[in-house]
Design an enzyme around this catalytic site. Structure first.
Site, mmCIF file in Angstrom:
data_model
loop_
_atom_site.group_PDB
_atom_site.id
_atom_site.type_symbol
_atom_site.label_atom_id
_atom_site.label_comp_id
_atom_site.label_asym_id
_atom_site.label_seq_id
_atom_site.Cartn_x
_atom_site.Cartn_y
_atom_site.Cartn_z
ATOM 1 N N SER A 91 0.861 -1.186 0.000
ATOM 2 C CA SER A 91 0.000 0.000 0.000
ATOM 3 C C SER A 91 0.893 1.231 0.000
ATOM 4 C CB SER A 91 -0.876 0.016 1.260
ATOM 5 O OG SER A 91 -1.333 1.336 1.511
ATOM 6 N N HIS B 107 -1.228 -1.418 -4.298
ATOM 7 C CA HIS B 107 -2.510 -1.218 -3.611
ATOM 8 C C HIS B 107 -2.728 0.263 -3.379
ATOM 9 C CE1 HIS B 107 -5.735 -2.549 -0.803
ATOM 10 N NE2 HIS B 107 -5.372 -1.505 -0.063
ATOM 11 N N ASP C 133 -4.941 3.158 -1.875
ATOM 12 C CA ASP C 133 -5.992 3.412 -0.879
ATOM 13 C C ASP C 133 -6.694 4.726 -1.165
ATOM 14 O OD1 ASP C 133 -3.905 1.827 1.461
ATOM 15 O OD2 ASP C 133 -5.930 1.167 0.929
ATOM 16 N N MET D 267 -9.601 7.293 -0.485
ATOM 17 C CA MET D 267 -10.508 7.657 0.606
ATOM 18 C C MET D 267 -11.190 8.988 0.279
ATOM 19 S SD MET D 267 -8.066 6.762 3.856
ATOM 20 C CE MET D 267 -7.047 5.267 3.862
ATOM 21 N N HIS E 112 -8.411 0.311 -3.902
ATOM 22 C CA HIS E 112 -9.216 -0.022 -2.726
ATOM 23 C C HIS E 112 -10.073 1.199 -2.439
ATOM 24 C CE1 HIS E 112 -9.311 -0.898 1.897
ATOM 25 N NE2 HIS E 112 -10.492 -1.008 1.321
ATOM 26 N N MET F 270 -12.359 3.216 -0.557
ATOM 27 C CA MET F 270 -13.010 3.466 0.731
ATOM 28 C C MET F 270 -13.835 4.736 0.572
ATOM 29 S SD MET F 270 -9.789 2.419 3.116
ATOM 30 C CE MET F 270 -8.632 2.716 1.758
ATOM 31 N N MET G 87 -10.734 -6.569 5.924
ATOM 32 C CA MET G 87 -10.004 -5.518 6.628
ATOM 33 C C MET G 87 -9.565 -6.050 7.984
ATOM 34 S SD MET G 87 -9.684 -2.967 4.659
ATOM 35 C CE MET G 87 -8.959 -1.859 5.877
ATOM 36 N N GLY H 203 -9.077 3.650 7.025
ATOM 37 C CA GLY H 203 -8.888 5.091 7.122
ATOM 38 C C GLY H 203 -7.463 5.503 7.369
ATOM 39 N N ASP I 143 -5.796 -6.765 4.900
ATOM 40 C CA ASP I 143 -5.369 -5.391 4.705
ATOM 41 C C ASP I 143 -5.382 -4.638 6.040
ATOM 42 O OD1 ASP I 143 -6.650 -2.642 2.626
ATOM 43 O OD2 ASP I 143 -4.806 -2.903 3.791
ATOM 44 N N GLY I 144 -4.149 -4.383 6.533
ATOM 45 C CA GLY I 144 -4.047 -3.589 7.760
ATOM 46 C C GLY I 144 -3.258 -4.314 8.837
ATOM 47 N N GLY J 6 1.677 -1.818 4.258
ATOM 48 C CA GLY J 6 1.905 -0.386 4.046
ATOM 49 C C GLY J 6 3.023 0.152 4.921
ATOM 50 N N SER J 7 2.698 0.474 6.151
ATOM 51 C CA SER J 7 3.663 1.194 7.005
ATOM 52 C C SER J 7 4.906 0.368 7.319
ATOM 53 C CB SER J 7 2.975 1.632 8.305
ATOM 54 O OG SER J 7 2.355 0.524 8.934
HETATM 55 C C1 DX5 Z 1 -6.325 1.374 5.594
HETATM 56 C C2 DX5 Z 1 -5.872 0.892 4.231
HETATM 57 C C3 DX5 Z 1 -4.730 -0.072 4.307
HETATM 58 C C4 DX5 Z 1 -3.513 0.518 5.010
HETATM 59 C C5 DX5 Z 1 -2.512 -0.575 5.286
HETATM 60 O O1 DX5 Z 1 -7.578 2.001 5.469
HETATM 61 O O2 DX5 Z 1 -6.900 0.241 3.547
HETATM 62 O O3 DX5 Z 1 -4.364 -0.491 2.980
HETATM 63 O O4 DX5 Z 1 -2.921 1.497 4.176
HETATM 64 O O5 DX5 Z 1 -1.469 0.040 5.968
HETATM 65 P P1 DX5 Z 1 -0.708 -0.697 7.164
HETATM 66 O O6 DX5 Z 1 0.002 -1.860 6.499
HETATM 67 O O7 DX5 Z 1 0.229 0.373 7.665
HETATM 68 O O8 DX5 Z 1 -1.727 -1.134 8.153
HETATM 69 ZN ZN ZN Z 2 -6.292 -0.740 1.664
#
Ligand code: DX5
Ligand code: ZN
Length: 214
Positions: free
Chosen positions: A8, A33, A35, A37, A66, A68, A137, A142, A171-172, A193-194
């Site tokens: 992500s 991926h 995200d 929003m 994705h 959201m 999720m 978010g 995811d997450g 992601g992070s």
């Molecule tokens: C959150 C996103 C995820 C998020 C994942 O709403 O849908 O894709 O970016 O990030 P990490 O891996 O940091 O949880």
């Molecule tokens: Zn996501």
């Protein structure tokens, strides 16, 4: 079943992303991926199809949007035209998930449906036969950098029991500790992601989790 990594970009520097995305795909990740929003379905606002279009030429890899967002169908054509080969919307954002999946597939785009931690698998059971991927999720949507919600694993296991051949994405909060746990429950696509965004060596961090995918 083949396992894939879907980095992500949310936690990266969105103004300087090309090198990181290139490195992650070169290191074995296969999906980018995105995200998206809208500030309504979830509080933050991220980016639209123009950003996906700008990033598209960077790598030859599947882009999955994705969404959201509320009324996700309003974004389908724009993100498909921007180069997203897979679009995932939230079951909670529509009364017409079956029709929206049909419309995505009619556009020639892979169709995915996502469920929040508070949404039971039963909500998407009626469409399991027509989706290309289910996204569970494992944090509340978010934000990046949140902690993995262990109770979501039961939903992953239930989905795998219902559909042995379905692509099941988590995811997450996915990192080297939680990936194996989610994989054991039945997931085979992993959004990260992070963990990658804060890696001291991005290539090594991706390769480590590619090897965990097996
Ligand atoms: C959150 C996103 C995820 C998020 C994942 O709403 O849908 O894709 O970016 O990030 P990490 O891996 O940091 O949880
Ligand atoms: Zn996501």
């Amino acid at each position: 079943m083949k396992c894939e990594l879907a980095p992500s970009i949310l936690s990266f520097d969105l103004t300087d992303l090309r090198e990181s995305v290139t490195t992650m795909i070169a290191s074995g990740a296969t999906i980018v991926h995105l995200d998206v929003m809208d500030g309504q379905f979830v509080p933050p606002i991220t980016f639209g199809d123009a950003y996906a279009r700008a990033l598209r030429p960077t790598v030859d890899a599947l882009f999955e949007a994705h969404l959201m967002v509320e009324t996700p169908e309003k974004q389908f054509e724009a993100f498909a035209k921007a180069g997203c080969g897979r679009i995932i919307f939230h079951a909670e954002a529509t009364h017409h998930s079956h029709r929206l999946i049909q419309s995505l597939k009619a556009m020639g785009v892979e169709a995915g449906i996502a469920i929040n931690p508070g949404t039971p698998v039963e909500v998407i059971e009626p469409v399991l036969d027509i989706i290309d991927i289910a996204l569970v999720m494992t944090v509340n949507p978010g934000w990046g950098g949140q902690s993995f919600i262990e109770s979501t694993l039961a939903k992953v296991a239930r989905l795998r029991h219902l559909r042995p051949d379905l692509l099941i994405e988590v995811d997450g909060g996915i990192d080297p500790r939680t990936l194996p746990v989610a994989k054991a429950a039945g997931a085979n696509v992993f959004v990260v992601g992070s963990h990658f965004a804060r890696a001291s060596c991005l290539a090594d961090s991706v390769k480590e989790m590619v090897s965990q995918c097996g």
